[in-house]
Design a protein around this motif. Structure first.
Motif: not given
Lengths: 345, 225
Positions: A180-207
């Motif tokens: 866990v590297t951070g905590v953010y305020k939840s996206f408001p209900s009037n957002s078209h996307i509402r991620p509850e967790m954000l996993l780093s994109f660089s993780t995908l670079r791992d084969n």
């Protein structure tokens, strides 16, 4: 003076209890319905407008056509190589961010197991494009390292209670640990996307997860929500006009024997129009429809009209009583304006 | 105080024209008590409404306290009315939703008198018409005579120069009627000009002068000695 009118209105109300109740109930119901509908419409129209750059953020979408030129598929997301190659060829993309929505996956926090649906892969540029309030951690670096995860305030509370969640570990699908590297305020209900967790994109670079090669070559995995920030006042159509040559340059292999730009096209969709005007496949969240707003607006106007007519009808029936009172008021010194208030009251 | 000349008032509908006042002229001096009599439809009430600035004439001159008011706009009329004229009606015309005190207080509210002064003046005048003990009652809880006393109190609370009374005893028995007439007489003796429309010869005898009208014109004047 106003006190005098309020006194009369109140005593009238008590004197004609039944008719006043019907009258006020009808008007109250009408106004309440109208206000509720107005609140709903206001919410619908407010989607994604809270970002300070809302008017300059666009989503990259992709269409697919059959050999005879029929539109076959409209996707709200594109494949990862677009995000890899486009920034260098489209300098007007001041910032680009990509998100990938994960299906429900099992997470382990200590001994507790959770099945979560709100996990998104996101790159560190998310905070440059969108307005997300980071409560803990550094937004510039929190999503840089692989296997980093940021949690919404609610999720942090759910997993770790009052304890500080920073640097704590979450086991992903029994395969690897996330820090866990951070905590953010939840996206408001009037957002078209509402991620509850954000996993780093660089993780995908791992084969073992996805792989750098696939991120650059897999033009077929159109699962990546890709958002770009354009300069203020930029001619979007001018950018869209250059998409076919980009496609023809990069997707020759995918459409051997055909002109790629005839088979697939890209489009830029304004962020603020996604909720009400977009009905593509594979949307990031559940969307609404502008028709609903129109229908509810018409219903609200209709209800208000009926409530007002009803109120006027019932009031007119009692107007002869008021006419006498107004005459008396005139005789004892009331001017036009004051009489007007009495009529209104 | 009142000088009218060639006053005309015609009520028009799509089908008929009714002449209510036909080039009527008359003069009423300050401190006079004038009774206006005549058969129904002769224009008495129309005249009273015009004198009270509740209605305007179609033609002619109306001078009130040396000011030509015939062409006054509604704002000026209301202003003149609330400071100078009090009304007493046959059917009392009290506001049913207001108490005796509040009804009498109403003209003072329109003239902008402060709440403390209003209370004092209303109590004084209620005391004068002997209805103080009913100050918190509503009009429906009073007898006709009591209601008319309240109406007189309301008419005089602003100390108007002129009181216009439209058949003030029409809905009262003789005893209450006499009481109201005595009140008007007392007010007149204190200097208030009174113009009263009446069908009653008995009431008219309280006045200084009786003006008899017919078809919108003055036909006879009797000076009461």
């Amino acid at each position: 003076m106003i006190r005098n009118y309020i006194t009369i209105a109140w005593r009238n109300l008590l004197r004609y209890k039944f008719i006043s109740t019907i009258n006020l109930f009808g008007l109250t119901m009408g106004l309440t319905c109208c206000l509720l509908i107005a609140a709903y419409i206001h919410r619908e129209l407010s989607f994604d407008k809270y970002h300070k750059n809302a008017d300059n953020i666009y989503r990259l979408t992709r269409n697919f056509y059959t050999q005879d030129g029929t539109l076959a598929l409209k996707l709200s997301s594109v494949s990862p190589p677009f995000g890899h190659y486009m920034p260098s060829e489209f300098p007007e993309f001041q910032k680009m961010t990509r998100l990938l929505n994960f299906p429900t996956i099992p997470l382990m926090v200590g001994e507790k197991r959770f099945n979560e649906a709100g996990l998104f892969i996101a790159d560190e540029f998310l905070f440059d494009v969108f307005d997300v309030e980071v409560i803990k951690g550094n937004p510039k670096s929190a999503l840089v390292d692989p296997y980093s995860i940021m949690l919404s305030e609610e999720m942090a509370k759910k997993y770790f209670g009052a304890a500080d969640p920073m640097d704590k570990s979450i086991r992903y699908n029994s395969t690897f640990d996330l820090k866990v590297t951070g905590v953010y305020k939840s996206f408001p209900s009037n957002s078209h996307i509402r991620p509850e967790m954000l996993l780093s994109f660089s993780t995908l670079r791992d084969n073992t997860v996805y792989g750098e090669e696939r991120l650059r070559r897999n033009w077929g995995n159109n699962a990546f929500l890709t958002y770009v920030l354009l300069p203020q006042g930029h001619d979007v159509q001018q950018t869209i006009n250059r998409f076919p040559s980009f496609i023809d340059k990069h997707l020759q292999m995918e459409y051997a024997g055909n002109q790629p730009s005839k088979m697939t096209t890209l489009d830029l969709q304004p962020l603020t129009s996604i909720h009400l005007h977009s009905n593509l496949d594979d949307e990031g969240g559940r969307n609404s429809d502008i028709k609903r707003v129109y229908i509810f607006s018409a219903i609200a106007i209709f209800i208000l009209l009926i409530a007002c007519i009803n109120y006027m009808n019932l009031s007119t029936a009692r107007s002869s009583l008021r006419a006498r009172e107004i005459g008396i008021r005139k005789a004892v010194g009331a001017g036009k304006k004051i009489i007007g208030i009495a009529v209104f009251e | 105080m009142i000088k009218i000349k060639d006053l005309e008032k015609i009520y028009r509908t799509e089908e008929v024209e009714t002449v209510a006042l036909n080039k009527l002229s008359m003069e009423i001096k300050e401190g006079e008590f004038v009774a206006i009599m005549g058969p129904s439809g002769c224009g008495k009430s129309t005249l009273l409404n015009i004198l009270g600035l509740l209605d305007d004439a179609d033609a002619g001159s109306f001078v009130f306290n040396n000011i030509e008011v015939a062409h006054f706009n509604e704002r000026k009329r209301a202003d003149l009315r609330k400071h100078n004229i009090g009304f007493v009606f046959q059917s009392f015309n009290l506001i049913d939703e207001l108490t005796v005190f509040e009804n009498v207080e109403l003209p003072l509210i329109y003239t902008g008198v402060k709440a403390a002064d209003r209370k004092k003046r209303v109590e004084e005048v209620l005391d004068k018409v002997q209805i103080m003990h009913r100050r918190n009652h509503y009009p429906q809880q009073l007898s006709g005579g009591q209601q008319q006393r309240v109406a007189v109190a309301r008419a005089v609370v602003n100390n108007p120069k002129l009181i216009l009374a439209d058949e003030p005893t029409g809905n009262l028995d003789s005893s209450n009627g006499n009481e109201v007439m005595q009140m008007l007489t007392d007010l007149n003796e204190q200097g208030t000009t009174i113009v009263m429309v009446t069908h009653s010869e008995h009431d008219a005898r309280y006045s200084h002068r009786i003006i008899r009208m017919l078809d919108g014109q003055t036909v006879l004047e009797n000076i009461m000695v």
